[in-house]
Design a protein around this motif. Structure first.
Motif, PDB file in Angstrom:
ATOM      1  N   TYR A 153      -1.851  28.444 -13.501  1.00  5.53           N
ATOM      2  CA  TYR A 153      -2.933  27.494 -13.753  1.00  5.53           C
ATOM      3  C   TYR A 153      -4.120  27.738 -12.817  1.00  5.53           C
ATOM      4  O   TYR A 153      -5.282  27.640 -13.234  1.00  5.53           O
ATOM      5  N   ASP A 195       5.565  27.992 -20.377  1.00  8.00           N
ATOM      6  CA  ASP A 195       6.319  28.084 -19.127  1.00  8.00           C
ATOM      7  C   ASP A 195       5.405  28.607 -18.017  1.00  8.00           C
ATOM      8  O   ASP A 195       5.664  29.627 -17.381  1.00  8.00           O
ATOM      9  N   ASP A 207       3.318  28.227 -14.384  1.00  9.18           N
ATOM     10  CA  ASP A 207       3.464  27.571 -13.092  1.00  9.18           C
ATOM     11  C   ASP A 207       2.083  27.308 -12.485  1.00  9.18           C
ATOM     12  O   ASP A 207       1.044  27.633 -13.062  1.00  9.18           O
ATOM     13  N   ASP A 208       2.078  26.699 -11.305  1.00  9.18           N
ATOM     14  CA  ASP A 208       0.822  26.337 -10.656  1.00  9.18           C
ATOM     15  C   ASP A 208      -0.040  27.554 -10.355  1.00  9.18           C
ATOM     16  O   ASP A 208      -1.272  27.476 -10.416  1.00  9.18           O
ATOM     17  N   GLU A 209       0.603  28.654 -10.016  1.00 15.29           N
ATOM     18  CA  GLU A 209      -0.169  29.859  -9.720  1.00 15.29           C
ATOM     19  C   GLU A 209      -0.918  30.337 -10.958  1.00 15.29           C
ATOM     20  O   GLU A 209      -2.093  30.714 -10.878  1.00 15.29           O
TER      21      GLU A 209
END
Length: 579
Positions: A280, A274, A276-278
């Motif tokens: 990653y 789970d 998010d882009d942050e």
């Protein structure tokens, strides 16, 4: 002014019973250049006028292009010759130490783990003694070691240690049947065989990268070793002081990290995906920073559970400081350049303190801590307050959350931090009998460097991780990690950059000594500025500054120390620059 001299020397290394050739691409270029010079000398005169021209500079973070050409066992070699040949051959990592394994019995070769431990020693101090027909004792003097996680530890003692090796005959030839774990690498060859890489984690605010240096053999699997170590997390002393964007269960989904066309393919498996882009973006930044020193890697392709990650690496906050010296001169605080003192934006130019001993300025310049013989004074957004009126305090430091750190030199266990809401104690376990000479935070505010003196005439440089509560208030320190111990009396210590520190000590004969020390790495001595009593880091070793008791200020350059100013009362410590 003291000028540092460089001496070019040749080194002859004993190769024991088996000669060893060292082949490098740079070495071949140098050989070709040398041949060309000899050829040209027959028809060309050496110029006697004109300026010196600067050649191309090899990148400082490049891995050495070195390959040791190892030789296998000689026919009918005795156990001592086999042992010396094995030690030499183990400097070649090619094909998982294939040549070194030729010196082992098949059974021992299958169980030998060369990466389990590395002993770095002085080759000239090795002594071999037969203990029996099939046993040999090796006496050596270690100067450092590397554990299986790649953590380097410098050893200050020069006491020898003894290792025992057992031998058996295989097809009539002696081979090693049992030996201590790991490798032995001579000190002069260590940085040819191993390279340093900074695993990168975040400070608890996710704004600044915090490096931890690790050492891995120079070979094709280096990238895999770095990524695996990054996923495993920081060492114990740092674990409570940093955070990682990688989930605790993140692991490589393949055995290796292949590199194709300078693109490292990092395939991860995560049970709870789970992310998010942050997250990653932060993961990519950690990977990029950790693999920065690998010359075969130009970019990173990351997949998580088989899905390509389309993200851009996060941008960390800078830890660089203003290149100008921040000083107090004739009662005024400012930046000193070309002999002129200019105001520091956001910082009061008049600190209103008689005979200040030290000054520390937070990165956003909202907090200034001033050390005096009567205690510690702080300025918060220009407002002055006394934060600690105890006597015998070490020069205070300020972190990037605005806390002023105050440490009694003889009772460091009574250390406190002062914030806008008041003063709180900091849990810590200091070495018994230590007197603190200097304490300074890294610019990431996650590590504390201390210089300690002991009654036995030794001084020790140590580092600890800073632990904070959920609100970001400093609450404790990790166990201290020793970086170096020397004979002498500590004077001062400072952070040179995020990976390197410097210490200034008075040696046993009253001489002033300056040493650079990698945190998790190796040390080197540099020429000291005569009479220096304090040192402050800038942006690298060539912006290290020193101040004498009579107010002379100097900055370190490639060739030594350059005198820059006089009538300087205090050399201030900057924790960064405003964003």
């Amino acid at each position: 002014m003291s000028i540092e001299q460089q001496e070019v020397t040749g080194r002859v290394r004993s190769a024991g019973a088996h000669g060893r050739l060292r082949s490098t691409r740079r070495g071949l270029v140098a050989l070709a250049a040398a041949v060309a010079v000899v050829t040209l000398a027959a028809c060309t005169a050496v110029p006697t006028s004109g300026s010196v021209q600067r050649g191309q500079t090899a990148p400082a973070d490049a891995e050495p292009d070195v390959d040791f050409i190892a030789e296998g066992p000689e026919q009918d070699a005795d156990p001592q010759q086999i042992l010396l040949g094995f030690i030499d051959a183990a400097t070649s990592t090619r094909d998982n130490y294939a040549v070194a394994r030729e010196y082992l019995t098949p059974a021992f070769s299958a169980s030998w783990h060369p990466d389990e431990n590395v002993t770095v020693d002085v080759a000239a101090e090795r002594r071999l003694t037969p203990a029996a027909d099939d046993r040999v004792e090796l006496s050596l003097v270690p100067v450092g070691d590397v554990d299986e996680e790649g953590v380097y530890r410098e050893i200050d003692s020069r006491d020898p240690i003894t290792q025992e090796y057992a031998f058996e005959r295989v097809d009539g030839q002696w081979r090693i049947a049992d030996a201590p774990a790991g490798l032995i690498v001579e000190d002069s060859a260590f940085t040819d065989v191993f390279s340093a890489h900074a695993l990168s984690f975040f400070d608890p605010t996710w704004s600044t990268l915090v490096p931890e240096l690790r050492w891995f053999p120079v070979r094709s699997s280096t990238t895999t070793r770095i990524v695996s170590a990054l996923l495993a997390g920081p060492s114990e002393w740092l674990a409570s002081s940093v955070v990682s964007a990688f989930p605790a269960d993140a692991r490589l989904s393949t055995d290796t990290v292949p590199t194709t066309g300078e693109v490292a393919d990092v395939s991860l498996a995560v049970d709870a995906a789970d992310l998010d882009d942050e997250a990653y973006s932060r993961m990519l930044l950690q990977l990029q920073a950790s693999l920065e020193g690998v010359t075969t890697v130009g970019s990173i392709a990351m997949t998580v559970n088989g899905v390509d990650v389309d993200a851009t690496a996060a941008v960390p906050a800078s830890t660089r400081v203003d290149s100008r010296a921040a000083v107090v001169s004739e009662g005024a605080l400012g930046f000193l350049a070309a002999g002129e003192l200019s105001p520091i934006e956001g910082v009061p130019s008049s600190i209103g303190v008689e005979k200040p001993r030290s000054v520390a300025i937070s990165a956003d310049r909202s907090v200034v801590a001033v050390g005096t013989d009567a205690g510690t004074v702080a300025f918060r957004s220009g407002e002055r307050s006394v934060v600690d009126d105890r006597k015998g305090l070490v020069d205070p430091v300020v972190d990037n959350s605005g806390f002023v750190w105050s440490v009694p030199e003889s009772h460091p266990e009574l250390m406190v931090v002062a914030g806008a809401a008041g003063v709180v104690p900091v849990r810590s376990s200091w070495p018994e009998g230590a007197t603190v000479r200097s304490a300074e935070l890294a610019r990431d505010s996650s590590r504390l460097l201390v210089l300690l003196d002991y009654d036995n005439g030794t001084t020790s440089l140590m580092v600890a991780g800073v632990q904070r509560d959920a609100a970001g208030v400093p609450s404790g320190l990790s166990d201290f990690v020793e970086l170096s111990t020397q004979q002498g009396e500590g004077i001062d210590a400072t952070w040179v950059d995020s990976r390197t520190v410097a210490e200034l000590i008075e040696g046993p004969q009253g001489e002033t000594l300056t040493q650079l020390q990698e945190v998790g790495g190796r040390s080197s001595s540099i020429v000291s500025f005569p009479g220096a009593r304090s040192i402050v880091g800038g942006n690298g070793a060539n912006q290290l500054r020193a101040l004498t008791d009579d107010g002379r200020l100097a900055v370190r350059r490639q060739a030594g120390w350059q005198f820059t100013a006089s009538k300087v009362d205090v050399l201030a410590t900057q924790m960064g620059t405003p964003e």
